[in-house]
Design a protein around this motif. Sequence first.
Motif, PDB file in Angstrom:
ATOM      1  N   TRP A 448     -76.388 -10.863  15.495  1.00 21.17           N
ATOM      2  CA  TRP A 448     -77.043 -11.022  14.200  1.00 21.17           C
ATOM      3  C   TRP A 448     -78.437 -11.622  14.297  1.00 21.17           C
ATOM      4  O   TRP A 448     -79.101 -11.822  13.267  1.00 21.17           O
ATOM      5  CB  TRP A 448     -76.163 -11.865  13.275  1.00 21.17           C
ATOM      6  N   LYS A 451     -81.107  -9.722  12.479  1.00 22.42           N
ATOM      7  CA  LYS A 451     -80.959  -9.823  11.028  1.00 22.42           C
ATOM      8  C   LYS A 451     -81.498 -11.162  10.533  1.00 22.42           C
ATOM      9  O   LYS A 451     -82.110 -11.242   9.458  1.00 22.42           O
ATOM     10  CB  LYS A 451     -79.482  -9.665  10.649  1.00 22.42           C
ATOM     11  N   ASP A 538     -87.387  -5.722  14.581  1.00 21.60           N
ATOM     12  CA  ASP A 538     -86.427  -4.855  13.886  1.00 21.60           C
ATOM     13  C   ASP A 538     -87.086  -4.389  12.593  1.00 21.60           C
ATOM     14  O   ASP A 538     -87.133  -5.131  11.605  1.00 21.60           O
ATOM     15  CB  ASP A 538     -85.132  -5.623  13.598  1.00 21.60           C
ATOM     16  N   GLY A 541     -83.979  -2.856   9.757  1.00 18.08           N
ATOM     17  CA  GLY A 541     -82.885  -3.633   9.180  1.00 18.08           C
ATOM     18  C   GLY A 541     -81.540  -3.284   9.777  1.00 18.08           C
ATOM     19  O   GLY A 541     -80.536  -3.917   9.462  1.00 18.08           O
ATOM     20  N   ASP A 542     -81.517  -2.292  10.668  1.00 20.58           N
ATOM     21  CA  ASP A 542     -80.250  -1.803  11.231  1.00 20.58           C
ATOM     22  C   ASP A 542     -80.437  -1.482  12.723  1.00 20.58           C
ATOM     23  O   ASP A 542     -80.350  -0.331  13.143  1.00 20.58           O
ATOM     24  CB  ASP A 542     -79.803  -0.552  10.464  1.00 20.58           C
ATOM     25  N   GLU A 550     -74.433  -6.155   5.621  1.00 17.97           N
ATOM     26  CA  GLU A 550     -75.584  -6.982   6.000  1.00 17.97           C
ATOM     27  C   GLU A 550     -76.712  -6.140   6.593  1.00 17.97           C
ATOM     28  O   GLU A 550     -77.885  -6.516   6.526  1.00 17.97           O
ATOM     29  CB  GLU A 550     -75.174  -8.098   6.977  1.00 17.97           C
ATOM     30  N   TRP A 551     -76.350  -4.977   7.173  1.00 13.40           N
ATOM     31  CA  TRP A 551     -77.362  -4.109   7.776  1.00 13.40           C
ATOM     32  C   TRP A 551     -78.047  -3.213   6.742  1.00 13.40           C
ATOM     33  O   TRP A 551     -78.980  -2.474   7.088  1.00 13.40           O
ATOM     34  CB  TRP A 551     -76.731  -3.264   8.877  1.00 13.40           C
ATOM     35  N   SER A 555     -84.644  -7.009   7.592  1.00 16.07           N
ATOM     36  CA  SER A 555     -84.478  -8.098   8.561  1.00 16.07           C
ATOM     37  C   SER A 555     -85.791  -8.885   8.648  1.00 16.07           C
ATOM     38  O   SER A 555     -86.802  -8.342   9.087  1.00 16.07           O
ATOM     39  CB  SER A 555     -84.130  -7.540   9.938  1.00 16.07           C
ATOM     40  N   PRO A 556     -85.793 -10.166   8.259  1.00 16.54           N
ATOM     41  CA  PRO A 556     -84.712 -10.875   7.573  1.00 16.54           C
ATOM     42  C   PRO A 556     -84.618 -10.460   6.108  1.00 16.54           C
ATOM     43  O   PRO A 556     -85.560  -9.889   5.568  1.00 16.54           O
ATOM     44  CB  PRO A 556     -85.120 -12.347   7.696  1.00 16.54           C
ATOM     45  N   PRO A 557     -83.469 -10.752   5.471  1.00 17.67           N
ATOM     46  CA  PRO A 557     -83.289 -10.341   4.073  1.00 17.67           C
ATOM     47  C   PRO A 557     -84.150 -11.179   3.134  1.00 17.67           C
ATOM     48  O   PRO A 557     -84.576 -12.273   3.490  1.00 17.67           O
ATOM     49  CB  PRO A 557     -81.791 -10.614   3.820  1.00 17.67           C
TER      50      PRO A 557
END
Length: 661
Positions: A448, A451, A538, A541-542, A550-551, A555-557
């Motif tokens: 993670w 993320k 990233d 996001g995946d 979460e994906w 990233s980051p949310p």
Amino acid sequence: MDNTIMETNFFYGKLTLDALPHHWYTIGGTVFIILFVIALAIMLTKTNKWGWLWHEWLTSTDPKKIGTMYMIFAALMFFRGMLDAGMIWLQQSVAADSQGYLTADHFQQIFTSHGDIMVFFVTMGFFFGLMNWIVPLQIGARDLAFPFMNSLGFWLTVAGGLLINLFFAIGGDFGNTGWLAVAPYSELEFNPSVGVDYLIWSLQLSGVGSLLAGINFTVTIIKKRAPGMTLMKMPLFVWLSLCGMILIISAFPVLTATTFLLWLDRAFDMHFFTTSFGGNQMMYWNLIWMWGHPEVYILVLPAFGMFSEIVSTFSQKKISGYYSMVAAAVVITTLSYLVWLHHFFTMGAGADVNSFFAIVTMIIAIPSGVQVFNWILTMYRGKVIFQSPMYWVMGFIVIFTIGGMAGLVQASPPTDFQVHNSLFLIAHFHSMIVGVALFGIFAGVTYWFPKIFGFRLDERLGKRAFWCWLIGFFVSFTPLYLLGFMGAPRRVDHYASATHWQPLFITSMVGIIIISCGILIQVYQIYFSMKHKQQLLDTTGDPWNGRTLEWATTSPPPFYNFAIIPTVTGHDEFWEMKKKGLQPVKQYEDIEMPKNTGMGIYISIFAFIGGFAIVWQIIWLFALGIIGTIACIVIRALDEEPEYELTAAEVAKIEAAKVSG
């Protein structure tokens, strides 16, 4: 410093100049802490970051920022706990026909602090950190159910961590009782100094913080799931986290009550757990292990959930036997309450009682085996991608299999009579805590990390760190199994060379050096990855072709997690969305968000003051701590506007900026 004869001063309680650092290790620890704080203050002042630190981080109620702070705190405590481990290994490797470089009392203090720090502040700290980040994202929630409670739980944990280390600067001695402060060693007769009191009240503070977190996550998972996400559509990490939180809610009040009764013994001569005046030390053993064995599963179950997510993602297929995995988790959770007495088979409970707990202990291996076989079946005929998170999973399976078999050996009372309180037990326990919990943490953090921080960790260095940990683990702990069979007791600080134990202790020391190399590589891995951040970004996001929600975020949310709460229609919702090419409808709504608050810090400061005061029996200071804590709680309760509104227009603007950026 003898509590039994010391007069208590009104202003200072039992505190005297003798409490100032006077051992080489307390002087060294105090100097290091002071220099670290000064260096941090200088850095923040030079960069003009005090306001940023306070407003953006320390007072934040965003679970992602709280999760990051949990992990930073846990990492600092990890290095503290590993320093203790290194000192233990070094002492045992050189202490043949000599006392070694540590006194017997100092060795036992290190043994005690190592266990408490690694269990309460490292392992649980990392798990709470990852859960703060991932659980809301996986269930499609914007926050935890109680944002302020989340902040308060974290800061109480920090207060407990500070208090357990304060003996360096004020006190000089720590408890030498073992990490569970077992009676009668923790009673005033055998431990008159304040070391045990520091231990008790640090666990009281951190225990309340853990309990608040357990309640918060349980309510969040039950009540805050996205529309359509039934219990049987939840990701397995959420399921296993829920089981762990239920164990916390059930077990931690037992720890709080037990250590409080112990303190009453010490402070007011109450004799709950003494062998005189009607007390019974076996009651302490029963109570502490009624908490202690569920605690093992509190540490293990979230790791199982992480392994399930990683195996499914890197096998590029859904988890095998989802329903059996959930059933196995529930069975493990239930049975974990019914095995505590196997920790003292040798205490004369009788054949009938021992047989019951032996049978239940053996039965609990079945649902654990179900989880392992389902992970293997998931990998079978899957397109397994051996990235570093999968390395940690494979290493875990090997260690867990060996350590689990060692546990089954100890589940038999006749065998346990031979290896009880030996280094065999230490090797088995660390197979569970290192091989399962810590490997789970390393796997989860690696998985993670993009993320959380927006870029991946370097794969090459991650794999090197893994091999150091795996090889170092076996070099360190395999000798302990052998030493246990040879009769070496745990907590042994010196021994005769005629026992022929020293070569195995030296081998074990080599293992900790290899593990230390792994830790250094992990630290360098983070530095190297930050330095080469642009190559490791990233942008999708995946990064792993993930399966869970979460994906589905950047990233980051964003601080609100989801601009639009997703509607869940099945398992592995994000995987299904990608297969069907679905895109969320951009119909934004106003969002209620919690305001930042420093009240969790203020409450924890007063609680810390109260804990320190009660250790030293400074009555007026304890009263100040209690009054301050209550006043802060009342002020917080009277706050009628703990939230603010983020308008749909502002959400649209933020989302548009993310796309253009």
